[in-house]
Design an enzyme around this catalytic site. Structure first.
Site, PDB file in Angstrom:
ATOM      1  CE  LYS A  62      63.851   4.966 -46.823  1.00 27.25           C
ATOM      2  NZ  LYS A  62      62.729   5.286 -47.733  1.00 27.25           N
ATOM      3  CE1 TYR A 103      64.933   9.696 -50.299  1.00 24.82           C
ATOM      4  CE2 TYR A 103      65.253  10.721 -48.156  1.00 24.82           C
ATOM      5  CZ  TYR A 103      65.164   9.585 -48.946  1.00 24.82           C
ATOM      6  OH  TYR A 103      65.316   8.342 -48.387  1.00 24.82           O
ATOM      7  CG  PHE A 143      56.124  11.125 -51.902  1.00 26.04           C
ATOM      8  CD1 PHE A 143      57.488  11.067 -51.665  1.00 26.04           C
ATOM      9  CD2 PHE A 143      55.650  10.668 -53.130  1.00 26.04           C
ATOM     10  CE1 PHE A 143      58.369  10.565 -52.610  1.00 26.04           C
ATOM     11  CE2 PHE A 143      56.520  10.169 -54.095  1.00 26.04           C
ATOM     12  CZ  PHE A 143      57.887  10.119 -53.828  1.00 26.04           C
ATOM     13  NE  ARG A 203      65.684   0.098 -55.980  1.00 28.53           N
ATOM     14  CZ  ARG A 203      65.017   1.202 -55.613  1.00 28.53           C
ATOM     15  NH1 ARG A 203      65.664   2.246 -55.092  1.00 28.53           N
ATOM     16  NH2 ARG A 203      63.721   1.282 -55.743  1.00 28.53           N
ATOM     17  CB  THR A 217      58.575   1.973 -53.435  1.00 26.71           C
ATOM     18  OG1 THR A 217      59.596   2.092 -54.427  1.00 26.71           O
ATOM     19  CG2 THR A 217      58.527   3.226 -52.581  1.00 26.71           C
ATOM     20  NE  ARG A 261      62.137  -0.133 -49.540  1.00 30.59           N
ATOM     21  CZ  ARG A 261      62.435   0.631 -50.583  1.00 30.59           C
ATOM     22  NH1 ARG A 261      62.153   0.224 -51.812  1.00 30.59           N
ATOM     23  NH2 ARG A 261      63.006   1.802 -50.412  1.00 30.59           N
ATOM     24  CG  ASN A 307      60.247   2.563 -47.969  1.00 32.77           C
ATOM     25  OD1 ASN A 307      61.051   3.214 -47.326  1.00 32.77           O
ATOM     26  ND2 ASN A 307      60.077   2.718 -49.273  1.00 32.77           N
ATOM     27  CG  HIS A 315      67.975   5.276 -49.828  1.00 32.05           C
ATOM     28  ND1 HIS A 315      67.175   5.966 -50.716  1.00 32.05           N
ATOM     29  CD2 HIS A 315      69.228   5.305 -50.353  1.00 32.05           C
ATOM     30  CE1 HIS A 315      67.920   6.410 -51.717  1.00 32.05           C
ATOM     31  NE2 HIS A 315      69.183   6.019 -51.527  1.00 32.05           N
ATOM     32  CD  GLU A 353      71.392   8.033 -53.239  1.00 36.09           C
ATOM     33  OE1 GLU A 353      70.406   8.426 -53.898  1.00 36.09           O
ATOM     34  OE2 GLU A 353      71.537   6.850 -52.870  1.00 36.09           O
TER      35      GLU A 353
HETATM   36  P1  IDP Z   1      62.554   3.901 -53.623  1.00 35.79           P
HETATM   37  O1  IDP Z   1      62.972   4.234 -52.201  1.00 35.79           O
HETATM   38  O2  IDP Z   1      61.988   2.521 -53.739  1.00 35.79           O
HETATM   39  O3  IDP Z   1      63.650   4.181 -54.627  1.00 35.79           O
HETATM   40  P2  IDP Z   1      61.307   6.356 -54.561  1.00 35.79           P
HETATM   41  O4  IDP Z   1      60.234   6.429 -55.584  1.00 35.79           O
HETATM   42  O5  IDP Z   1      62.687   6.793 -54.953  1.00 35.79           O
HETATM   43  O6  IDP Z   1      61.334   4.869 -53.971  1.00 35.79           O
HETATM   44  O7  IDP Z   1      60.819   7.229 -53.321  1.00 35.79           O
HETATM   45  C1  IDP Z   1      61.722   7.611 -52.286  1.00 35.79           C
HETATM   46  C2  IDP Z   1      61.052   7.390 -50.950  1.00 35.79           C
HETATM   47  O8  IDP Z   1      59.929   8.261 -50.835  1.00 35.79           O
HETATM   48  C3  IDP Z   1      60.464   5.993 -50.729  1.00 35.79           C
HETATM   49  O9  IDP Z   1      61.423   5.054 -50.296  1.00 35.79           O
HETATM   50  C4  IDP Z   1      59.414   6.261 -49.673  1.00 35.79           C
HETATM   51  O10 IDP Z   1      59.994   6.406 -48.364  1.00 35.79           O
HETATM   52  C5  IDP Z   1      58.880   7.622 -50.103  1.00 35.79           C
HETATM   53  N1  IDP Z   1      57.703   7.475 -50.972  1.00 35.79           N
HETATM   54  C6  IDP Z   1      57.671   7.064 -52.271  1.00 35.79           C
HETATM   55  N2  IDP Z   1      56.433   7.059 -52.773  1.00 35.79           N
HETATM   56  C7  IDP Z   1      55.641   7.501 -51.755  1.00 35.79           C
HETATM   57  C8  IDP Z   1      54.225   7.715 -51.652  1.00 35.79           C
HETATM   58  O11 IDP Z   1      53.448   7.519 -52.584  1.00 35.79           O
HETATM   59  N3  IDP Z   1      53.779   8.167 -50.426  1.00 35.79           N
HETATM   60  C9  IDP Z   1      54.624   8.428 -49.375  1.00 35.79           C
HETATM   61  N4  IDP Z   1      55.944   8.231 -49.438  1.00 35.79           N
HETATM   62  C10 IDP Z   1      56.458   7.779 -50.604  1.00 35.79           C
HETATM   63 MG    MG Z   2      64.585   5.943 -55.118  1.00 41.99          MG
END
Ligand code: IDP
Ligand code: MG
Length: 139
Positions: free
Chosen positions: A11, A51, A59, A87, A93, A104, A114, A117, A128
């Protein structure tokens, strides 16, 4: 794409911080083979499409803005059980909840920024990967 491939992005903040090499080294050292890779920048529109599954989440706007804020490195990776093992390698996350030794934990700044992806299913890994790479860009 069979069940042995996943899709990742390094990212914007991790690319900006010069962490791409260390992150890619960790992926390779963990047994992931690079099938395809490129440095590129998502427009806001393309980040929004990528997304789209999160469109209703609070968010979403912040995520799209952040993911289009600078270049990313996109890659398709190959390993047995690629999606689940990747994962595990990237961790939760929210980096404050990520296990020791995960990407992470080591490189992420926050739940939003974070570092990486990772696809959440074989089906999404395929979708993707196709979003970024043509068949003649995969080896
Ligand atoms: P993941 O990347 O671990 O699969 P997802 O729930 O799919 O997590 O969320 C996608 C991306 O959205 C996350 O990697 C992060 O960058 C962002 N994100 C997820 N939850 C939050 C939040 O509560 N606040 C801000 N950004 C978030
Ligand atoms: Mg995800």
């Amino acid at each position: 794409m069979a069940g042995n491939r996943t899709f990742t992005m390094i990212k914007p903040e991790a690319v900006e911080n010069g962490a791409s090499g260390a992150i890619l080294a960790k992926m390779e050292a963990s047994g992931f083979r690079i099938v395809a890779m490129k440095k590129t920048r998502l427009s806001e529109e393309r980040a929004g499409v990528f997304y789209e599954v999160h469109k209703e989440r609070p968010f979403y706007g912040e995520l799209v803005e952040y993911m289009s804020s600078g270049p990313i490195i996109a890659a398709i990776l190959e390993k047995d059980k690629a999606v689940i093992d990747f994962r595990t390698l990237i961790g939760s996350t929210d980096p404050s909840e990520a296990a020791e030794g995960t990407i992470r934990k080591e490189f992420a700044e926050s739940k939003a920024k974070n570092a990486v992806h990772g696809s959440d299913s074989d089906e999404n890994a395929s979708i993707e990967g196709e979003f970024f790479f043509a068949s003649d860009e995969r080896f």
